[in-house]
Write a protein that holds these residues in place. Structure first.
Motif, PDB file in Angstrom:
ATOM      1  N   ALA A 183      25.122  31.117 -16.691  1.00 23.63           N
ATOM      2  CA  ALA A 183      24.169  31.556 -15.635  1.00 23.63           C
ATOM      3  C   ALA A 183      23.253  30.162 -15.386  1.00 23.63           C
ATOM      4  CB  ALA A 183      23.186  32.478 -16.285  1.00 23.63           C
ATOM      5  N   GLU A 184      21.986  30.286 -15.159  1.00 23.19           N
ATOM      6  CA  GLU A 184      21.439  29.046 -14.564  1.00 23.19           C
ATOM      7  C   GLU A 184      20.579  28.390 -15.631  1.00 23.19           C
ATOM      8  OE1 GLU A 184      18.889  30.578 -11.226  1.00 23.19           O
ATOM      9  OE2 GLU A 184      17.486  29.035 -11.579  1.00 23.19           O
ATOM     10  N   GLY A 185      19.693  28.808 -16.249  1.00 28.33           N
ATOM     11  CA  GLY A 185      18.798  28.161 -17.238  1.00 28.33           C
ATOM     12  C   GLY A 185      17.948  29.363 -17.722  1.00 28.33           C
ATOM     13  N   PRO A 186      17.722  29.185 -19.297  1.00 30.17           N
ATOM     14  CA  PRO A 186      16.557  29.864 -19.865  1.00 30.17           C
ATOM     15  C   PRO A 186      15.442  30.335 -19.335  1.00 30.17           C
ATOM     16  CG  PRO A 186      17.400  28.259 -21.368  1.00 30.17           C
ATOM     17  CD  PRO A 186      17.649  27.931 -19.875  1.00 30.17           C
ATOM     18  N   GLY A 187      14.933  31.661 -19.196  1.00 29.93           N
ATOM     19  CA  GLY A 187      13.817  32.173 -18.752  1.00 29.93           C
ATOM     20  C   GLY A 187      12.808  31.822 -19.968  1.00 29.93           C
ATOM     21  N   GLU A 235      13.748  33.575 -23.316  1.00 26.82           N
ATOM     22  CA  GLU A 235      14.793  32.728 -24.054  1.00 26.82           C
ATOM     23  C   GLU A 235      14.284  31.301 -24.748  1.00 26.82           C
ATOM     24  OE1 GLU A 235      14.937  34.178 -20.854  1.00 26.82           O
ATOM     25  OE2 GLU A 235      16.217  35.670 -21.137  1.00 26.82           O
ATOM     26  N   PRO A 259      20.179  33.377 -25.324  1.00 21.28           N
ATOM     27  CA  PRO A 259      20.305  33.597 -23.750  1.00 21.28           C
ATOM     28  C   PRO A 259      20.249  35.016 -23.607  1.00 21.28           C
ATOM     29  CG  PRO A 259      22.562  32.756 -24.654  1.00 21.28           C
ATOM     30  CD  PRO A 259      21.472  32.782 -25.981  1.00 21.28           C
ATOM     31  N   PHE A 260      19.539  35.110 -22.375  1.00 21.91           N
ATOM     32  CA  PHE A 260      19.556  36.605 -21.908  1.00 21.91           C
ATOM     33  C   PHE A 260      18.922  37.638 -22.862  1.00 21.91           C
ATOM     34  CE2 PHE A 260      22.035  34.811 -18.564  1.00 21.91           C
ATOM     35  CZ  PHE A 260      21.425  35.478 -17.465  1.00 21.91           C
ATOM     36  N   SER A 273      16.360  40.260 -17.738  1.00 28.77           N
ATOM     37  CA  SER A 273      17.567  39.930 -16.987  1.00 28.77           C
ATOM     38  C   SER A 273      18.948  40.346 -18.057  1.00 28.77           C
ATOM     39  CB  SER A 273      17.600  38.583 -16.705  1.00 28.77           C
ATOM     40  OG  SER A 273      16.737  38.355 -15.881  1.00 28.77           O
ATOM     41  N   ASN A 323      24.288  28.871 -20.359  1.00 28.03           N
ATOM     42  CA  ASN A 323      23.507  28.522 -18.929  1.00 28.03           C
ATOM     43  C   ASN A 323      24.192  27.208 -18.586  1.00 28.03           C
ATOM     44  OD1 ASN A 323      21.489  30.571 -18.205  1.00 28.03           O
ATOM     45  ND2 ASN A 323      21.052  30.355 -20.457  1.00 28.03           N
ATOM     46  N   HIS A 381      23.077  37.228  -9.855  1.00 32.26           N
ATOM     47  CA  HIS A 381      22.369  36.855 -11.189  1.00 32.26           C
ATOM     48  C   HIS A 381      21.325  38.308 -11.430  1.00 32.26           C
ATOM     49  CE1 HIS A 381      19.465  35.260 -13.898  1.00 32.26           C
ATOM     50  NE2 HIS A 381      20.221  34.173 -14.093  1.00 32.26           N
TER      51      HIS A 381
HETATM   52  N1  URA Z   1      18.311  33.731 -16.805  1.00 32.65           N
HETATM   53  C1  URA Z   1      19.389  32.624 -16.809  1.00 32.65           C
HETATM   54  O1  URA Z   1      19.856  32.203 -16.093  1.00 32.65           O
HETATM   55  N2  URA Z   1      19.666  32.460 -18.157  1.00 32.65           N
HETATM   56  C2  URA Z   1      19.066  33.275 -19.293  1.00 32.65           C
HETATM   57  O2  URA Z   1      19.401  33.061 -20.467  1.00 32.65           O
HETATM   58  C3  URA Z   1      18.054  34.107 -18.970  1.00 32.65           C
HETATM   59  C4  URA Z   1      17.608  34.330 -17.869  1.00 32.65           C
END
Ligand code: URA
Length: 193
Positions: free
Chosen positions: A43-47, A50, A56-57, A61, A83, A157
């Motif tokens: 995925a993209e990056g931690p929210g 997270e 992660p996740f 999401s 991510n 996503h």
């Molecule tokens: N969105 C992301 O792209 N990664 C995560 O770990 C959580 C939300």
């Protein structure tokens, strides 16, 4: 070349200061799951959740992602998820190209440890970084290409599904295609053993 263990790599990630995201993060978020899994989700990056939990996740999401996994009879323990950037971009903005670049060695290392058969990019940022810079997620999600012995694909996503729930069933279809690709791969493995 010495191959670091997952634990050693996590130590590096936890203490990384290679880009400015390290100054605003609470916790770096290393990928998680089974290192024996044939499937890697990126995925993209931690929210925000997270960033708080270091996993992660874990937020909303994550709930969507778990529903998609359950739909194909899988759990987090069956897959590995990570991510592009391991630290939360403030305000949930897209990670800058320089931040993505600074974090790539960690992703490359995770991929080396895992040796996946299928890589699934969750969302545009991951697909444009991993598959092709001009990748069009709306047009190309659910399609596969074979590169360096790995099947690459993408789907929306989970946060895009939260914003537009009509994307859920399309993504369910993509997950079923991924599941069938996994089956094909397992059958091929069985035949060559
Ligand atoms: N969105 C992301 O792209 N990664 C995560 O770990 C959580 C939300």
């Amino acid at each position: 070349m010495k191959l670091y263990t997952y634990e050693e790599l996590k130590e590096f990630v936890d203490h990384c200061t290679h880009c400015p995201l390290s100054q605003t993060r609470n916790r770096a978020v290393m990928g998680r799951g089974s290192l024996n899994s044939p499937i890697l989700f990126i995925a993209e990056g931690p929210g925000r959740n997270e960033d708080r939990d270091g996993i992660p996740f874990t937020g909303r999401s994550g709930e969507v992602f778990d529903r998609l996994l359950t739909g194909i009879g899988m759990k987090r323990e069956d897959i590995y998820i990570t991510n592009i950037v391991k630290c939360h971009p403030p305000g949930n903005r897209d990670p800058f190209p320089a931040e993505q670049e600074a974090c790539m060695p960690y992703l490359k290392y995770e991929t080396l440890l895992l040796r996946p058969k299928i890589i699934v990019c969750l969302g545009r940022i991951a697909a444009q970084r991993i598959i092709r810079p001009d990748y069009r997620i709306m047009r190309e999600h659910g399609t596969f290409l074979f590169r360096k012995n790995v099947w690459l694909t993408s789907c929306y996503h989970p946060s895009a599904i939260l914003r537009d729930p009509s994307k859920f069933s399309e993504t369910q279809n993509d997950f079923h295609t991924i599941y069938h690709k996994l089956q094909e791969y397992s059958v091929a493995e069985d035949c060559t053993e």
